[in-house]
Design a protein around this motif. Structure first.
Motif, mmCIF file in Angstrom:
data_model
loop_
_atom_site.group_PDB
_atom_site.id
_atom_site.type_symbol
_atom_site.label_atom_id
_atom_site.label_comp_id
_atom_site.label_asym_id
_atom_site.label_seq_id
_atom_site.Cartn_x
_atom_site.Cartn_y
_atom_site.Cartn_z
ATOM 1 N N ASN A 25 27.850 54.254 25.993
ATOM 2 C CA ASN A 25 27.852 52.833 26.350
ATOM 3 C C ASN A 25 28.765 52.525 27.531
ATOM 4 O O ASN A 25 28.907 51.357 27.914
ATOM 5 C CB ASN A 25 28.274 51.981 25.144
ATOM 6 N N ASN A 48 32.002 52.644 27.723
ATOM 7 C CA ASN A 48 33.239 51.960 27.377
ATOM 8 C C ASN A 48 34.439 52.871 27.595
ATOM 9 O O ASN A 48 34.375 54.089 27.402
ATOM 10 C CB ASN A 48 33.214 51.501 25.919
ATOM 11 N N GLY A 54 41.177 47.974 23.999
ATOM 12 C CA GLY A 54 39.739 47.739 24.118
ATOM 13 C C GLY A 54 39.247 46.661 23.179
ATOM 14 O O GLY A 54 38.422 45.819 23.563
#
Length: 396
Positions: free
Chosen positions: A249, A251, A299
């Protein structure tokens, strides 16, 4: 009657008196006449041996033996002692709050769980796992079976688990590298569908005051790259951080951890080293002391605190955990306790939503490898869900 008249009198050297010792030689500027003079005879009672002159302070000091020279072994020991730091090794970053997480998320289950293990050799063992009458399986089935084989030695271990019902195979390999300076880890997971296959390699590094970890692999359909570092700043404070990139993804996740170890206080109110006190009370393995750890996940924007209190080392432990979001002000709190008795262990956990978890484990014998019976229960008053289960562990 004169008895000596009938027997002859024999004179030997032992019957005569011992001669006096010879005079000591003169010091420095003494006379040569005294040094060359013959010692007095045994029958001479008129002359006595001369007395030695009194030793001066300079002579006494010079007569003392010099200190032994230092050997190479003593120098090496002194250098090693000087190089030892007062800060201990903090351990892996993943295990910084493991004691708290273990007690606030209990492994409760419903139905019947049976684990039968067999030690086939000192280095090889197998385990048969059965789970019957459960509602916790993700595919909706009520029963499962798993086979696990494990081989270990002084340098590492290998483990594989097969689930024929779900068609999955999981494996782990741990191996010491560079003569024990590093530990290599390999984790593999494959399934019949192929969607959740993963391969992850890790390397653990460490020294006297720090530990580090590097990992790289494929997980969730993308590459994974991460690293962490944990350093002892003081004998009681350790700080570290972790970063990970998930290619599936895109991230980038990072977290930061600080852990402070509290000292133990004895009955007299004096502080003593918590690590040494806990290790002495718990035996060779020891037990982690009381500590407070804080972790910030950048995060997710979550701030968490974990606290553990060893009330009685290796007997009674209390833990608490709180997670909060500074942005949304949402929080969750959990409290847990562990009680270790002679042949039983009791774990309890209560969270802020009203969910109560308990796990009781009792040994059925005193010998090593005796069967163990456990009971698990979970009550979620907020959702109105109740789960009960029992288990049996048989084998070494």
């Amino acid at each position: 009657m004169n008895i000596p008249s009938f027997f002859p009198i024999f004179h030997t050297k032992c019957d005569s008196s011992a001669p006096p010792p010879p005079p000591l030689p003169p010091l420095g500027g003494g006379s040569t006449e005294t040094a060359t003079k013959a010692p007095p005879q045994a029958g001479d009672t008129t002359s006595a041996p001369p007395l030695p002159p009194p030793a001066s302070s300079d002579a006494a000091s010079s007569a003392s033996p010099p200190p032994p020279p230092s050997s190479a072994a003593d120098d090496d020991i002194a250098k090693a002692a000087a190089a030892v730091s007062a800060c201990p090794n903090p351990g892996p970053l993943e295990a910084a709050t493991w004691d708290v997480r273990r007690l606030v998320t209990l492994d409760t289950h419903d139905g019947a769980r049976v684990d039968i293990s067999k030690q086939l050799s000192p280095y090889f063992a197998v385990v048969h796992s059965f789970h019957l009458g459960t509602t916790m399986l993700p595919d909706g089935k009520s029963a499962s079976y798993g086979f696990t084989a494990q081989m270990n030695d002084e340098e590492g271990f290998m483990m594989a688990r097969v689930d024929p019902e779900r068609g999955t195979v999981d494996g782990r390999i741990h191996k010491a590298l560079l003569g024990g300076l590093a530990m290599g880890k390999l984790q593999v997971g494959v399934s019949s569908e192929g969607q959740n296959d993963q391969l992850l390699g890790e390397v653990d590094l460490g020294a006297a005051t720090w530990t580090a970890n590097l990992k790289y692999g494929s997980m969730g359909g993308g590459n994974v790259l991460g690293c962490n570092y944990f350093q002892s700043v003081t004998p009681r404070l350790a700080m570290g951080g972790e970063g990970m990139y998930i290619g599936a993804n895109g991230n980038m996740m990072s977290s930061y951890t600080a852990k402070y170890t509290f000292p133990n206080v004895n009955d007299n109110g004096e502080e003593k080293d918590a690590i040494a006190a806990a290790a002495a009370a718990a035996g060779p393995a020891g037990e982690p002391p009381s500590y407070l750890a804080a972790t910030y996940n950048a995060g997710q924007g979550m701030l968490s605190f974990a606290y553990k209190r060893a009330v009685t080392p290796s007997r009674v432990s209390l833990v608490s955990s709180i997670e909060c979001s500074p942005m949304t002000l949402e929080s969750q709190v959990s409290v847990g306790a562990e009680f270790n008795l002679t042949r039983s262990k009791m774990n309890l956990c209560v969270d802020g939503t009203g969910r109560i978890q308990s796990l009781l484990e009792a040994k059925l014998g005193r010998e090593p490898g005796s069967p163990a019976l456990n009971f698990a229960a979970e009550l979620d008053h907020g959702k109105g869900v109740m789960k009960f289960g029992y288990g049996l562990n048989i084998g070494s």
